[in-house]
Design a protein around this motif. Structure first.
Motif, PDB file in Angstrom:
ATOM      1  N   PRO A 116       0.765  -1.365  -0.018  1.00 25.66           N
ATOM      2  CA  PRO A 116      -0.006   0.212  -0.030  1.00 25.66           C
ATOM      3  C   PRO A 116       0.724   1.250   0.125  1.00 25.66           C
ATOM      4  N   ASP A 117       1.808   1.429   0.741  1.00 20.79           N
ATOM      5  CA  ASP A 117       2.742   2.432   0.995  1.00 20.79           C
ATOM      6  C   ASP A 117       4.054   2.264   0.496  1.00 20.79           C
ATOM      7  N   VAL A 118       4.666   2.778  -0.292  1.00 20.99           N
ATOM      8  CA  VAL A 118       6.097   2.509  -0.654  1.00 20.99           C
ATOM      9  C   VAL A 118       6.895   3.730  -0.647  1.00 20.99           C
ATOM     10  N   TYR A 119       7.997   3.646   0.172  1.00 22.87           N
ATOM     11  CA  TYR A 119       8.913   4.841   0.089  1.00 22.87           C
ATOM     12  C   TYR A 119      10.135   4.549  -0.285  1.00 22.87           C
ATOM     13  N   CYS A 120      10.562   5.489  -1.312  1.00 24.63           N
ATOM     14  CA  CYS A 120      11.928   5.090  -2.139  1.00 24.63           C
ATOM     15  C   CYS A 120      12.917   6.117  -1.539  1.00 24.63           C
ATOM     16  N   ILE A 121      13.949   5.539  -1.447  1.00 22.76           N
ATOM     17  CA  ILE A 121      15.293   6.097  -0.837  1.00 22.76           C
ATOM     18  C   ILE A 121      16.309   6.157  -1.892  1.00 22.76           C
TER      19      ILE A 121
END
Length: 244
Positions: A116-121
């Motif tokens: 659902p929630d994807v955080y890209c670094i």
């Protein structure tokens, strides 16, 4: 608190280290391909960890019973994601199956399909984020955590030693495994450890993050080292013990 005093969870280990040595460097990162050298004190890292904690708990409403997928390289900007998720009470894994949130880099965005929630670094511009290069289906981690609170004193980790950490292991079992691993490697309290391993899963997280926390020490990550001599030189410069 003495570094080897028994502590029940990885996040409690970090809290103990912060209380004992806030200004001491905890994570140092070298990229031999670009010439980058970045370093965070325990206090600076705690600000990032707190922001990640509040992103997960206050903004997303996550906590105990939730799973975070981690598909990141060994890098200073990856440490807040992992420790922040643990501090929020989440279990860590490498699969998107059942994950409520994922932390990825541009090369691993596809691995988080369906989360659902994807955080890209962005390892190449860690402190500034992705700017206009955010992959489809993901959010910029740095942009998302920037407005969150950074007070470690306000953080209340909900997990106990019995709560899951990763791979069906409890937090208490992971801390115990890290102590055993430190003894197996002959490492002493306060050790500074250097590694060129990247993160592929729990065994790497254990050796290159939890073991340094157990020892009350620090870690040096080296990426793109062209030779053994470069690693030996970095270990000498940083007065660090090389991890296998």
């Amino acid at each position: 608190m003495h570094p080897l005093t028994p502590v029940s969870t990885p996040e409690a280990l970090f809290g103990a280290l912060l209380a004992d040595a806030p200004s001491r460097p905890f994570v140092t990162f070298y990229d031999e391909a670009t010439g980058e050298r970045s370093e965070l004190s325990t206090k600076s890292l705690a600000n990032w960890v707190a922001k990640t904690h509040f992103l997960l708990t206050d903004e997303l409403g996550l906590g105990l019973g939730d799973l975070a997928q981690v598909a990141l390289p060994a890098h200073w900007i990856s440490v807040p994601a992992l420790l922040g998720a643990l501090t929020a009470g989440l279990e860590l894994g490498t699969s998107p199956l059942g994950a409520a949130v994922a932390f990825v880099e541009p090369a691993t965005v596809a691995a988080a399909d369906g989360v659902p929630d994807v955080y890209c670094i962005a390892p190449a511009s860690a402190a500034f984020g992705l700017r206009d290069a955010v992959p489809d289906g993901a959010q910029d981690f740095v942009l998302a955590v920037r407005p969150q609170g950074d007070s470690w004193a306000a953080v209340r980790p909900p997990a106990t030693a019995a709560d899951r950490c990763w791979s069906a292991a409890s937090r208490g079992e992971v801390v115990a495994a890290a102590r055993d691993r430190a003894a197996e490697l002959g490492l002493v309290a306060g050790a500074r450890m250097l590694t060129d391993r990247t993160w592929t899963g729990p065994s790497d997280w254990l050796d290159t993050l939890i073991v340094p926390l157990v020892l009350g020490g620090s870690v040096v990550y080296v990426a793109n080292a062209p030779s053994e001599s470069v690693l030996e030189r970095r270990a000498d410069q940083e007065r660090a013990v090389r991890l296998p």
